[in-house]
Design a protein around this motif. Structure first.
Motif, short mmCIF file in Angstrom:
data_model
loop_
_atom_site.label_atom_id
_atom_site.label_comp_id
_atom_site.label_asym_id
_atom_site.label_seq_id
_atom_site.Cartn_x
_atom_site.Cartn_y
_atom_site.Cartn_z
N ALA A 82 0.84 -1.54 -0.14
CA ALA A 82 0.17 -0.23 0.20
C ALA A 82 1.05 1.22 -0.17
O ALA A 82 2.00 1.21 0.71
CB ALA A 82 -1.00 0.12 1.39
N GLN A 83 0.67 1.92 -0.47
CA GLN A 83 0.96 3.48 -0.57
C GLN A 83 0.14 4.94 -0.17
O GLN A 83 -1.15 4.74 -0.34
CB GLN A 83 1.66 3.98 -1.81
CG GLN A 83 2.25 2.70 -2.64
CD GLN A 83 3.04 2.99 -3.98
OE1 GLN A 83 2.68 4.32 -4.85
NE2 GLN A 83 3.56 2.36 -4.46
N ALA A 84 0.87 6.48 0.51
CA ALA A 84 -0.05 6.93 0.76
C ALA A 84 0.67 8.29 1.06
O ALA A 84 2.36 8.25 -0.12
CB ALA A 84 -0.14 7.33 2.24
N LEU A 85 -0.03 9.57 -0.09
CA LEU A 85 0.78 10.30 0.65
C LEU A 85 0.17 11.36 1.44
O LEU A 85 -0.63 11.73 1.70
CB LEU A 85 -0.54 10.87 -1.29
CG LEU A 85 0.29 12.84 -1.04
CD1 LEU A 85 1.82 12.95 -1.72
CD2 LEU A 85 -0.35 13.34 -2.87
N ALA A 86 1.33 12.16 2.18
CA ALA A 86 0.91 13.12 3.14
C ALA A 86 1.01 14.79 2.78
O ALA A 86 2.43 14.83 2.03
CB ALA A 86 0.92 12.68 3.87
N ARG A 87 0.01 15.57 2.61
CA ARG A 87 0.79 16.74 2.48
C ARG A 87 0.66 18.04 3.48
O ARG A 87 -0.82 18.03 4.76
CB ARG A 87 -0.10 17.89 1.47
CG ARG A 87 0.31 18.86 0.73
CD ARG A 87 -0.22 19.83 -0.41
NE ARG A 87 -1.87 20.31 0.49
CZ ARG A 87 -2.80 20.27 -0.27
NH1 ARG A 87 -2.80 19.31 -1.47
NH2 ARG A 87 -3.85 20.60 0.26
N VAL A 96 -4.25 13.69 4.14
CA VAL A 96 -3.53 12.31 3.49
C VAL A 96 -4.49 11.43 2.91
O VAL A 96 -5.51 12.00 3.37
CB VAL A 96 -3.22 11.56 4.66
CG1 VAL A 96 -2.16 10.17 5.11
CG2 VAL A 96 -2.56 12.97 6.23
N GLN A 97 -3.42 10.90 1.92
CA GLN A 97 -4.57 10.22 1.01
C GLN A 97 -4.06 8.73 0.57
O GLN A 97 -2.88 8.65 0.55
CB GLN A 97 -4.27 11.34 -0.65
CG GLN A 97 -4.89 12.88 -0.68
CD GLN A 97 -5.24 13.12 -1.96
OE1 GLN A 97 -4.11 12.64 -2.90
NE2 GLN A 97 -5.34 14.53 -2.41
N CYS A 98 -5.61 8.13 0.17
CA CYS A 98 -5.03 6.80 -0.33
C CYS A 98 -5.74 6.05 -1.27
O CYS A 98 -7.20 6.30 -0.91
CB CYS A 98 -4.37 5.64 1.04
SG CYS A 98 -3.99 4.05 0.38
N ALA A 99 -5.53 5.25 -2.05
CA ALA A 99 -7.39 4.75 -2.99
C ALA A 99 -7.59 3.61 -2.20
O ALA A 99 -8.28 2.83 -2.48
CB ALA A 99 -6.86 4.48 -4.35
N LEU A 130 -10.05 9.47 0.35
CA LEU A 130 -10.28 8.16 0.02
C LEU A 130 -10.66 8.40 -1.07
O LEU A 130 -11.53 8.28 -1.32
CB LEU A 130 -9.68 6.42 1.12
CG LEU A 130 -11.69 6.65 1.77
CD1 LEU A 130 -12.48 6.49 0.91
CD2 LEU A 130 -11.44 6.25 3.63
N GLY A 131 -11.04 6.88 -1.77
CA GLY A 131 -11.78 5.61 -3.02
C GLY A 131 -11.96 7.00 -4.41
O GLY A 131 -12.32 6.59 -5.14
N ASP A 132 -10.79 7.27 -4.59
CA ASP A 132 -10.50 7.12 -5.80
C ASP A 132 -9.20 6.67 -6.69
O ASP A 132 -8.32 7.23 -5.80
CB ASP A 132 -10.09 9.62 -6.02
CG ASP A 132 -9.66 9.78 -6.96
OD1 ASP A 132 -9.51 9.16 -8.01
OD2 ASP A 132 -10.41 10.94 -7.63
N ALA A 153 0.81 2.15 5.22
CA ALA A 153 1.51 3.33 4.21
C ALA A 153 1.30 4.68 5.28
O ALA A 153 2.35 4.97 4.51
CB ALA A 153 0.96 2.94 3.57
N VAL A 154 0.05 4.47 5.75
CA VAL A 154 0.19 5.79 6.17
C VAL A 154 1.07 6.58 7.29
O VAL A 154 1.82 7.99 7.80
CB VAL A 154 -2.13 6.07 6.73
CG1 VAL A 154 -1.38 7.11 7.67
CG2 VAL A 154 -3.24 6.15 5.79
#
Length: 299
Positions: A82-87, A96-99, A130-132, A153-154
């Motif tokens: 799993a991967q995540a993006l945080a700003r 914080v984003q994850c699909a 999430l959800g995208d 991942a988060v």
């Protein structure tokens, strides 16, 4: 196990403790963690197990026969990459984003909590999206793997983002933290400060404003290693149920269920049905081996 315990005249928990293995009996592999004894100890103390008369039909409340039962829960643990993006934005809040998805078990909440803890922010200061499918990679939402996979991942991503902010502060001559060791800096409620000198520090907002940075951003992820090949990995617990059964009508009412939960997700429902069935036996002396437990089985 419960039927065997009664046939032998041994307490159902004691029988399980006597047969608690040191290694996985099926594979011989060591357990990654196994504290079922502690689950039994905490649960039995909470429900007053030792004060219960083990004889069926020994407790009642008017027309209601009372019973207490126990069962073990075990569930396999799955993990996937799993991967995540945080700003971290200039106003000191984070996105914080994850699909991944949330079909109801609380992914929004749990991931927000993980991110807030890692970033040193209050929970309202973090927004999890999430959800995208354009967001960072996520495994399917099932098999109790979301917390272990996406949560890891988060955690990794937000740890990287926090360290990035700390590094920016200790390298900035204008920061109160300039020259300090990054290992000595902690973040609480959006403020970076020295662990041993809380008065020396600044907020995320002050740091980004002075650096003229609209945001800081980090990507991270998680990939399982060979742990599942080297260890037997399971979520587990002890489930206790207390029921009342109407002696004349055969109606079953659940008065209390307690789970003493290593892991979250589907493991919390494992063991509930047998614990209730064992409690029904303790209340009535009737063994019911089919679900649902209906009145006709108890009349």
């Amino acid at each position: 196990m419960d039927e065997l315990a009664y046939d032998l005249g041994i307490d159902p928990i004691e029988l399980r403790l006597r047969n608690e293995p040191d290694r996985d009996p099926g594979t011989g592999a060591p357990f990654s963690t196994r504290r079922l004894r502690e689950c039994f100890r905490v649960g039995s103390r909470t429900v007053g197990w030792d004060g219960r008369d083990p004889e069926p039909r020994s407790a009642r409340d008017g027309d209601w026969l009372l019973g207490t039962g126990v069962a073990v829960a075990s569930y396999h643990t799955q993990r996937a990459p799993a991967q995540a993006l945080a700003r971290l934005d200039a106003d000191g809040t984070a996105i914080v984003q994850c699909a991944t998805s949330d079909m109801g078990p609380g992914t929004y909440t749990s991931m927000t909590q993980v991110a807030a803890d890692a970033l040193g922010l209050p929970v309202p200061g973090v927004r999890f999206q999430l959800g995208d499918s354009t967001m960072p990679l996520s495994p399917p939402h099932g098999g109790s793997m979301t917390m272990a996979s996406v949560g890891s991942a988060v955690q990794d991503t937000c740890d990287k983002l926090r360290r990035q902010a700390v590094r920016l502060a200790v390298e900035d001559p204008g920061s109160p933290l300039h020259g300090a060791s990054a290992d000595d800096v902690v973040v609480r409620n959006g403020r970076l400060h020295l662990r041993d000198d809380p008065g020396r520090g600044e907020t995320y907002r002050q740091l980004l404003a002075r650096a003229d940075r609209p945001h800081l951003e980090a990507r991270g992820g998680y990939a399982p290693g060979d742990e599942q090949e080297r260890f037997s990995t399971h979520a587990y617990g002890a489930v206790f149920a207390q029921v009342a059964v109407d002696e004349r009508l055969g109606l079953v009412r659940i008065r209390r269920v307690l789970g003493v939960v290593k892991g979250l997700g589907e493991v919390v429902i494992v063991g509930v049905a047998p614990a209730i069935a064992n409690a029904v036996f303790h209340a009535t002396g009737r063994r019911v081996r089919e679900l649902p437990i209906t009145a006709d089985a108890l009349l």
